[in-house]
Design a protein around this motif. Structure first.
Motif, mmCIF file in Angstrom:
data_model
loop_
_atom_site.group_PDB
_atom_site.id
_atom_site.type_symbol
_atom_site.label_atom_id
_atom_site.label_comp_id
_atom_site.label_asym_id
_atom_site.label_seq_id
_atom_site.Cartn_x
_atom_site.Cartn_y
_atom_site.Cartn_z
ATOM 1 N N GLN A 62 0.831 -1.995 -0.785
ATOM 2 C CA GLN A 62 2.006 -1.271 -0.328
ATOM 3 C C GLN A 62 2.418 -0.165 -1.285
ATOM 4 O OE1 GLN A 62 5.094 -4.035 0.598
ATOM 5 N NE2 GLN A 62 3.913 -5.005 2.214
ATOM 6 N N SER A 63 2.045 -0.304 -2.543
ATOM 7 C CA SER A 63 2.382 0.722 -3.532
ATOM 8 C C SER A 63 1.312 0.718 -4.617
ATOM 9 C CB SER A 63 3.760 0.448 -4.139
ATOM 10 O OG SER A 63 3.757 -0.794 -4.817
ATOM 11 N N ARG A 64 1.315 1.759 -5.429
ATOM 12 C CA ARG A 64 0.365 1.839 -6.539
ATOM 13 C C ARG A 64 0.590 0.627 -7.447
ATOM 14 N NH1 ARG A 64 -2.794 5.719 -9.068
ATOM 15 N NH2 ARG A 64 -2.811 5.596 -11.343
ATOM 16 N N SER A 65 -0.468 -0.134 -7.688
ATOM 17 C CA SER A 65 -0.334 -1.397 -8.415
ATOM 18 C C SER A 65 -1.562 -1.679 -9.258
ATOM 19 C CB SER A 65 -0.185 -2.571 -7.439
ATOM 20 O OG SER A 65 0.881 -2.398 -6.564
ATOM 21 N N ARG A 66 -1.356 -2.476 -10.285
ATOM 22 C CA ARG A 66 -2.478 -3.041 -11.042
ATOM 23 C C ARG A 66 -2.925 -4.279 -10.273
ATOM 24 N NH1 ARG A 66 -4.362 -1.805 -15.726
ATOM 25 N NH2 ARG A 66 -2.510 -0.643 -16.274
ATOM 26 N N VAL A 67 -4.220 -4.363 -9.973
ATOM 27 C CA VAL A 67 -4.734 -5.389 -9.068
ATOM 28 C C VAL A 67 -5.726 -6.292 -9.785
ATOM 29 C CG1 VAL A 67 -6.051 -5.757 -6.948
ATOM 30 C CG2 VAL A 67 -4.438 -3.850 -7.097
ATOM 31 N N LEU A 75 -13.473 -10.429 -9.299
ATOM 32 C CA LEU A 75 -13.975 -9.309 -8.512
ATOM 33 C C LEU A 75 -13.288 -7.996 -8.866
ATOM 34 C CD1 LEU A 75 -14.186 -11.122 -5.066
ATOM 35 C CD2 LEU A 75 -16.063 -10.601 -6.632
ATOM 36 N N VAL A 76 -12.001 -8.061 -9.188
ATOM 37 C CA VAL A 76 -11.243 -6.888 -9.629
ATOM 38 C C VAL A 76 -10.423 -7.332 -10.828
ATOM 39 C CG1 VAL A 76 -9.538 -5.134 -8.994
ATOM 40 C CG2 VAL A 76 -11.107 -6.006 -7.252
ATOM 41 N N ALA A 77 -10.541 -6.594 -11.926
ATOM 42 C CA ALA A 77 -9.926 -7.041 -13.188
ATOM 43 C C ALA A 77 -8.901 -6.054 -13.714
ATOM 44 C CB ALA A 77 -11.004 -7.270 -14.232
ATOM 45 N N GLY A 78 -7.766 -5.963 -13.039
ATOM 46 C CA GLY A 78 -6.677 -5.152 -13.566
ATOM 47 C C GLY A 78 -6.777 -3.670 -13.280
ATOM 48 N N ASP A 79 -7.572 -3.292 -12.278
ATOM 49 C CA ASP A 79 -7.679 -1.882 -11.905
ATOM 50 C C ASP A 79 -6.382 -1.413 -11.267
ATOM 51 O OD1 ASP A 79 -10.278 -2.351 -12.650
ATOM 52 O OD2 ASP A 79 -11.122 -2.126 -10.639
ATOM 53 N N VAL A 80 -6.001 -0.172 -11.520
ATOM 54 C CA VAL A 80 -4.837 0.418 -10.862
ATOM 55 C C VAL A 80 -5.325 1.066 -9.573
ATOM 56 C CG1 VAL A 80 -2.996 2.121 -11.027
ATOM 57 C CG2 VAL A 80 -3.632 0.780 -13.037
ATOM 58 N N MET A 81 -4.700 0.685 -8.453
ATOM 59 C CA MET A 81 -5.109 1.185 -7.142
ATOM 60 C C MET A 81 -3.925 1.783 -6.412
ATOM 61 S SD MET A 81 -7.692 -1.714 -5.772
ATOM 62 C CE MET A 81 -9.121 -2.197 -6.709
ATOM 63 N N ASP A 82 -4.212 2.832 -5.647
ATOM 64 C CA ASP A 82 -3.198 3.483 -4.820
ATOM 65 C C ASP A 82 -2.955 2.680 -3.549
ATOM 66 O OD1 ASP A 82 -2.737 5.667 -6.533
ATOM 67 O OD2 ASP A 82 -4.527 6.686 -5.787
ATOM 68 N N PRO A 83 -1.837 2.947 -2.854
ATOM 69 C CA PRO A 83 -1.538 2.223 -1.621
ATOM 70 C C PRO A 83 -2.616 2.430 -0.561
ATOM 71 C CG PRO A 83 0.278 3.690 -2.231
ATOM 72 C CD PRO A 83 -0.819 3.916 -3.196
ATOM 73 N N GLY A 84 -2.764 1.438 0.296
ATOM 74 C CA GLY A 84 -3.706 1.530 1.400
ATOM 75 C C GLY A 84 -4.542 0.277 1.523
ATOM 76 N N LYS A 85 -5.392 0.270 2.533
ATOM 77 C CA LYS A 85 -6.278 -0.869 2.765
ATOM 78 C C LYS A 85 -7.478 -0.783 1.852
ATOM 79 C CE LYS A 85 -5.047 -1.864 7.484
ATOM 80 N NZ LYS A 85 -5.550 -2.239 8.799
ATOM 81 N N GLN A 113 -3.597 -10.561 -6.911
ATOM 82 C CA GLN A 113 -2.336 -10.194 -7.532
ATOM 83 C C GLN A 113 -2.268 -8.678 -7.573
ATOM 84 O OE1 GLN A 113 -1.562 -11.872 -11.377
ATOM 85 N NE2 GLN A 113 0.424 -10.871 -11.545
ATOM 86 N N ALA A 114 -1.223 -8.130 -6.957
ATOM 87 C CA ALA A 114 -0.992 -6.684 -6.939
ATOM 88 C C ALA A 114 0.428 -6.456 -7.426
ATOM 89 C CB ALA A 114 -1.180 -6.126 -5.540
#
Length: 71
Positions: A2-7, A22-32, A57-58
């Motif tokens: 829903q928002s830019r988050s560390r995932v 599978l994902v270790a703390g990457d910052v991702m922009d909103p979207g699927k 966790q996002a």
């Protein structure tokens, strides 16, 4: 997302042992997003068919759910 988050996205066995990150703390922009798991653990060894738990966790949000690996 829903928002830019560390995932973080991790897979656990049913006893709670960490199987794969599978994902270790990457910052991702909103979207699927989609992430494929090849059925291997963090050392690259194949894991058995069966039930596993993923934890996404996002930011402050956490989603935990079951999935089944069928070989």
């Amino acid at each position: 997302l829903q928002s830019r988050s560390r995932v973080q996205l991790r897979v656990y066995d049913v006893s709670g042992k960490l199987v794969r990150t599978l994902v270790a703390g990457d910052v991702m922009d909103p979207g699927k997003r989609s992430v494929a798991w090849n059925g291997k653990d963090d050392r690259g060894s194949p894991v058995a068919s069966g039930a596993y738990i993923y934890r996404l966790q996002a930011g402050p949000s956490v989603v935990t759910n079951r999935m089944t690996l069928i070989r």
